[in-house]
Design an enzyme around this catalytic site. Structure first.
Site, PDB file in Angstrom:
ATOM      1  N   ARG A 230      10.880 -81.477   3.149  1.00 45.40           N
ATOM      2  CA  ARG A 230      11.743 -82.293   2.982  1.00 45.40           C
ATOM      3  C   ARG A 230      11.749 -83.687   3.772  1.00 45.40           C
ATOM      4  O   ARG A 230      11.274 -84.430   4.386  1.00 45.40           O
ATOM      5  CB  ARG A 230      13.206 -82.029   2.914  1.00 45.40           C
ATOM      6  CG  ARG A 230      13.950 -83.310   2.420  1.00 45.40           C
ATOM      7  CD  ARG A 230      15.394 -82.269   3.212  1.00 45.40           C
ATOM      8  NE  ARG A 230      16.262 -84.193   2.432  1.00 45.40           N
ATOM      9  CZ  ARG A 230      18.526 -83.945   2.018  1.00 45.40           C
ATOM     10  NH1 ARG A 230      18.343 -83.006   2.048  1.00 45.40           N
ATOM     11  NH2 ARG A 230      18.070 -84.971   1.960  1.00 45.40           N
ATOM     12  N   HIS A 237       9.829 -92.649   9.696  1.00 50.10           N
ATOM     13  CA  HIS A 237      11.265 -93.152   9.824  1.00 50.10           C
ATOM     14  C   HIS A 237      10.994 -92.000  11.713  1.00 50.10           C
ATOM     15  O   HIS A 237      12.008 -92.853  12.465  1.00 50.10           O
ATOM     16  CB  HIS A 237      11.832 -91.599   9.641  1.00 50.10           C
ATOM     17  CG  HIS A 237      12.733 -92.614   7.904  1.00 50.10           C
ATOM     18  ND1 HIS A 237      11.938 -93.005   7.183  1.00 50.10           N
ATOM     19  CD2 HIS A 237      13.737 -92.808   7.594  1.00 50.10           C
ATOM     20  CE1 HIS A 237      12.771 -93.676   6.349  1.00 50.10           C
ATOM     21  NE2 HIS A 237      13.943 -93.568   6.726  1.00 50.10           N
ATOM     22  N   HIS A 241      13.145 -95.062  13.417  1.00 49.35           N
ATOM     23  CA  HIS A 241      14.086 -95.286  14.014  1.00 49.35           C
ATOM     24  C   HIS A 241      14.113 -94.903  15.111  1.00 49.35           C
ATOM     25  O   HIS A 241      15.135 -96.389  16.026  1.00 49.35           O
ATOM     26  CB  HIS A 241      14.443 -93.245  13.614  1.00 49.35           C
ATOM     27  CG  HIS A 241      15.516 -92.723  12.801  1.00 49.35           C
ATOM     28  ND1 HIS A 241      15.440 -91.573  12.260  1.00 49.35           N
ATOM     29  CD2 HIS A 241      15.633 -93.592  11.297  1.00 49.35           C
ATOM     30  CE1 HIS A 241      16.105 -91.641  10.988  1.00 49.35           C
ATOM     31  NE2 HIS A 241      16.449 -92.822  10.845  1.00 49.35           N
TER      32      HIS A 241
HETATM   33  N1  LIG Z   1      21.661 -90.091   3.758  1.00 51.02           N
HETATM   34  C1  LIG Z   1      20.549 -90.671   3.848  1.00 51.02           C
HETATM   35  O1  LIG Z   1      19.542 -89.591   2.661  1.00 51.02           O
HETATM   36  C2  LIG Z   1      20.032 -92.069   3.745  1.00 51.02           C
HETATM   37  C3  LIG Z   1      19.082 -92.693   3.363  1.00 51.02           C
HETATM   38  C4  LIG Z   1      18.695 -94.085   3.751  1.00 51.02           C
HETATM   39  C5  LIG Z   1      19.031 -94.562   4.704  1.00 51.02           C
HETATM   40  N2  LIG Z   1      20.487 -93.766   5.323  1.00 51.02           N
HETATM   41  C6  LIG Z   1      21.147 -94.831   5.676  1.00 51.02           C
HETATM   42  O2  LIG Z   1      21.580 -95.850   5.026  1.00 51.02           O
HETATM   43  C7  LIG Z   1      21.915 -96.999   5.687  1.00 51.02           C
HETATM   44  C8  LIG Z   1      21.482 -98.042   5.423  1.00 51.02           C
HETATM   45  O3  LIG Z   1      21.817 -98.337   4.281  1.00 51.02           O
HETATM   46  P1  LIG Z   1      21.953 -99.671   3.157  1.00 51.02           P
HETATM   47  O4  LIG Z   1      20.611-100.581   3.541  1.00 51.02           O
HETATM   48  O5  LIG Z   1      22.671 -99.765   2.455  1.00 51.02           O
HETATM   49  O6  LIG Z   1      23.218-100.703   4.573  1.00 51.02           O
HETATM   50  P2  LIG Z   1      24.642-101.236   4.791  1.00 51.02           P
HETATM   51  O7  LIG Z   1      25.084-100.063   4.333  1.00 51.02           O
HETATM   52  O8  LIG Z   1      24.771-101.385   5.654  1.00 51.02           O
HETATM   53  O9  LIG Z   1      24.244-102.490   3.987  1.00 51.02           O
HETATM   54  C9  LIG Z   1      23.969-103.258   4.123  1.00 51.02           C
HETATM   55  C10 LIG Z   1      24.557-105.023   3.648  1.00 51.02           C
HETATM   56  O10 LIG Z   1      25.153-104.942   2.099  1.00 51.02           O
HETATM   57  C11 LIG Z   1      26.219-105.136   2.076  1.00 51.02           C
HETATM   58  N3  LIG Z   1      26.242-104.687   0.566  1.00 51.02           N
HETATM   59  C12 LIG Z   1      26.867-103.812   0.352  1.00 51.02           C
HETATM   60  N4  LIG Z   1      27.046-104.143  -1.011  1.00 51.02           N
HETATM   61  C13 LIG Z   1      27.160-105.214  -0.980  1.00 51.02           C
HETATM   62  C14 LIG Z   1      26.507-105.836  -3.022  1.00 51.02           C
HETATM   63  N5  LIG Z   1      27.121-104.884  -3.514  1.00 51.02           N
HETATM   64  N6  LIG Z   1      26.601-106.852  -2.512  1.00 51.02           N
HETATM   65  C15 LIG Z   1      26.539-107.590  -1.768  1.00 51.02           C
HETATM   66  N7  LIG Z   1      26.376-107.181  -0.634  1.00 51.02           N
HETATM   67  C16 LIG Z   1      26.398-105.517  -0.661  1.00 51.02           C
HETATM   68  C17 LIG Z   1      27.228-104.745   2.988  1.00 51.02           C
HETATM   69  O11 LIG Z   1      28.276-105.114   3.241  1.00 51.02           O
HETATM   70  C18 LIG Z   1      25.396-104.906   4.490  1.00 51.02           C
HETATM   71  O12 LIG Z   1      25.854-106.428   5.005  1.00 51.02           O
HETATM   72  C19 LIG Z   1      21.658 -96.668   7.420  1.00 51.02           C
HETATM   73  O13 LIG Z   1      22.136 -96.062   8.405  1.00 51.02           O
HETATM   74  C20 LIG Z   1      19.747 -95.368   7.068  1.00 51.02           C
HETATM   75  O14 LIG Z   1      20.091 -94.518   8.609  1.00 51.02           O
HETATM   76  C21 LIG Z   1      20.193 -92.537   5.130  1.00 51.02           C
HETATM   77  O1  LIG Z   2      16.811 -87.497   2.634  1.00 51.25           O
HETATM   78  C1  LIG Z   2      16.066 -87.226   3.543  1.00 51.25           C
HETATM   79  O2  LIG Z   2      15.933 -85.997   4.302  1.00 51.25           O
HETATM   80  C2  LIG Z   2      15.380 -88.753   4.819  1.00 51.25           C
HETATM   81  O3  LIG Z   2      14.930 -88.487   5.247  1.00 51.25           O
HETATM   82  C3  LIG Z   2      15.558 -90.046   4.037  1.00 51.25           C
HETATM   83  C4  LIG Z   2      15.694 -91.039   5.006  1.00 51.25           C
HETATM   84  O4  LIG Z   2      14.862 -91.920   3.999  1.00 51.25           O
HETATM   85  C5  LIG Z   2      16.608 -91.336   5.383  1.00 51.25           C
HETATM   86  O5  LIG Z   2      16.659 -92.434   6.059  1.00 51.25           O
HETATM   87  C6  LIG Z   2      17.723 -90.147   6.082  1.00 51.25           C
HETATM   88  O6  LIG Z   2      18.936 -90.627   6.427  1.00 51.25           O
HETATM   89  C7  LIG Z   2      16.797 -89.978   7.360  1.00 51.25           C
HETATM   90  O7  LIG Z   2      17.326 -88.640   7.615  1.00 51.25           O
HETATM   91  P1  LIG Z   2      17.398 -88.164   9.315  1.00 51.25           P
HETATM   92  O8  LIG Z   2      17.032 -87.032   9.838  1.00 51.25           O
HETATM   93  O9  LIG Z   2      15.649 -88.607   9.800  1.00 51.25           O
HETATM   94  O10 LIG Z   2      18.232 -89.072  11.024  1.00 51.25           O
HETATM   95 ZN   LIG Z   3      15.663 -93.537   5.378  1.00 52.40          ZN
END
Ligand SMILES: NC(=O)c1ccc[n+]([C@@H]2O[C@H](COP(=O)([O-])OP(=O)(O)OC[C@H]3O[C@@H](n4cnc5c(N)ncnc54)[C@H](O)[C@@H]3O)[C@@H](O)[C@H]2O)c1
Ligand SMILES: O=C(O)C(=O)C[C@@H](O)[C@H](O)[C@H](O)COP(=O)(O)O
Ligand SMILES: [Zn+2]
Length: 352
Positions: A230, A237, A241
């Site tokens: 994974r 990242h 990060h």
């Molecule tokens: N859990 C995971 O596997 C994973 C994977 C990748 C990223 N992430 C996390 O995701 C986050 C980034 O996500 P993001 O880029 O969606 O950011 P976000 O949630 O901050 O959204 C980005 C912006 O888009 C706006 N927005 C959302 N939907 C909208 C819509 N339909 N129309 C208009 N505006 C809209 C929001 O208000 C915000 O200003 C980070 O914290 C990152 O670490 C997690």
């Molecule tokens: O799903 C995953 O695994 C990822 O690494 C997806 C990434 O795009 C995402 O930003 C994730 O939140 C990063 O995780 P972390 O374990 O590095 O905090």
């Molecule tokens: Zn990511």
């Protein structure tokens, strides 16, 4: 409309992608639901499919990924008598699905979760795979869980209002899959920029579908990131990060990992794992999609000390070694163990 049904460990997951995917919510008609939604989104199209629900507008952005905020949301579930048979919906971008997913996973040790991503980044990555979490001590996602949603609804209607810059941020994660997992996706991206930038429905559905399949296949093989598989989803990242932390989270995730992918690809080439030409391919595709290649292009002040400190807290570190996913050729990768001091040396060069 595309539908994917997948079983991951002990969870069955349905992903519905397309215009009108929200219709699948009909099956929640007789369920009690807590709808947590970004206050910047209009939730009416979701609400029209629900009967017995509470609605909770929440903040979004990195600010929302905070343990105290998560506890506030948990309290709302508690005070409204939610039990483990009830449902939580996370409606918003990646920050919303991360924090609400975290709450769903700890509330009574797990309440049913449905993700409805509203950003491209959410649809192609954050809503899939079960990583939830909040930031802690200026480091990304330090507190979190692995917790799978039962359903992910990627309805393209939400992309209608999504600003161009947010589309680009999501494309950084799509490019990530192309670079390390999926040459076909890389080629599709290379040939369909105009369509993607003009939000052509078929092209968007295609990249969301391909990204979802790519991510699910990796998660299925190594759900909890214990098998060295994974980690590939973390390409770009470690440095990405660090950039986010070094900028006090003023640099958005998609842009940070874009620069992170360039730095990590250069490192892969210097240590002899990436074939000749890979760095050029990485920078070419990112620049096609108008994504930043260098820290200068981010127009943000990066505090090197904070960035370096974040690198030491990367979840891929084990006893002074970081497991790095390095691109070898387009669509392929290799796990390489890198001493943390070596990585910090490269990162410093890249971030200065
Ligand atoms: N859990 C995971 O596997 C994973 C994977 C990748 C990223 N992430 C996390 O995701 C986050 C980034 O996500 P993001 O880029 O969606 O950011 P976000 O949630 O901050 O959204 C980005 C912006 O888009 C706006 N927005 C959302 N939907 C909208 C819509 N339909 N129309 C208009 N505006 C809209 C929001 O208000 C915000 O200003 C980070 O914290 C990152 O670490 C997690
Ligand atoms: O799903 C995953 O695994 C990822 O690494 C997806 C990434 O795009 C995402 O930003 C994730 O939140 C990063 O995780 P972390 O374990 O590095 O905090
Ligand atoms: Zn990511």
């Amino acid at each position: 409309m595309r539908i994917i049904n997948e079983s991951l460990c002990d969870s069955n997951i349905s992903v519905i992608i397309g215009k009108d995917a929200l219709a699948e919510l009909e099956e929640l008609k007789d369920k009690k639901v807590a709808l947590f939604y970004s206050q910047k989104i209009d939730p009416s199209k979701v609400k029209s499919h629900l009967k017995n629900f509470i609605e909770v507008p929440i903040i979004d952005g990195e600010e929302a990924k905070d343990i105290h905020y998560a506890l506030k949301l948990a309290k709302i579930l508690f005070e409204n008598g939610f039990d483990r048979g009830d449902y939580v919906i996370a409606l918003g971008g990646g920050t919303v699905t991360d924090v609400v997913g975290f709450v769903a996973s700890i509330y009574m040790r797990g309440i049913n979760l449905i993700n409805i991503p509203t950003t491209l980044l959410g649809m192609v990555d954050a809503s899939i795979g079960g990583k939830t979490g909040v930031n802690f001590e200026n480091v990304k996602n330090v507190l979190g869980t692995f917790y799978q949603p039962s359903m992910i609804i990627s309805d393209l209607l939400f992309l209608d209002t999504l600003p161009f810059e947010e589309i680009k941020k999501g494309l950084a994660e799509v490019i990530k899959y192309g670079l390390v997992l999926d040459k076909e996706l890389y080629d599709f991206l290379a040939m369909n920029k105009e369509k993607i930038f003009s939000k052509d429905e078929e092209a968007l559905e295609e990249i969301i579908y391909k990204s979802t399949l790519d991510k699910l296949s990796v998660v299925k093989a190594d759900e909890r990131e214990t098998k060295g598989i994974r980690i590939v989803l973390n390409f770009g990242h470690t440095i990405g990060h660090a950039i986010e932390a070094g900028s006090n989270f003023s640099v958005p995730h998609g842009y940070a990992i874009s620069v992170g992918m360039v730095c990590e690809a250069k490192m892969a080439e210097e240590v002899g794992y990436a074939e000749e030409g890979v760095v050029e391919d990485v920078t070419w595709i990112l620049s096609q999609y108008e994504l930043p290649l260098t820290v200068d292009a981010l127009n943000a002040k990066i505090d090197l000390e904070k960035a370096m400190s974040a690198i030491t807290k990367d979840k891929k570190v084990r006893g002074g070694i970081v497991m790095m996913p390095f691109p070898t050729r387009i669509g392929d990768w290799k796990k390489v163990d890198v001493p943390i001091e070596t990585l910090k040396g490269f990162a410093e060069q890249c971030l200065r």
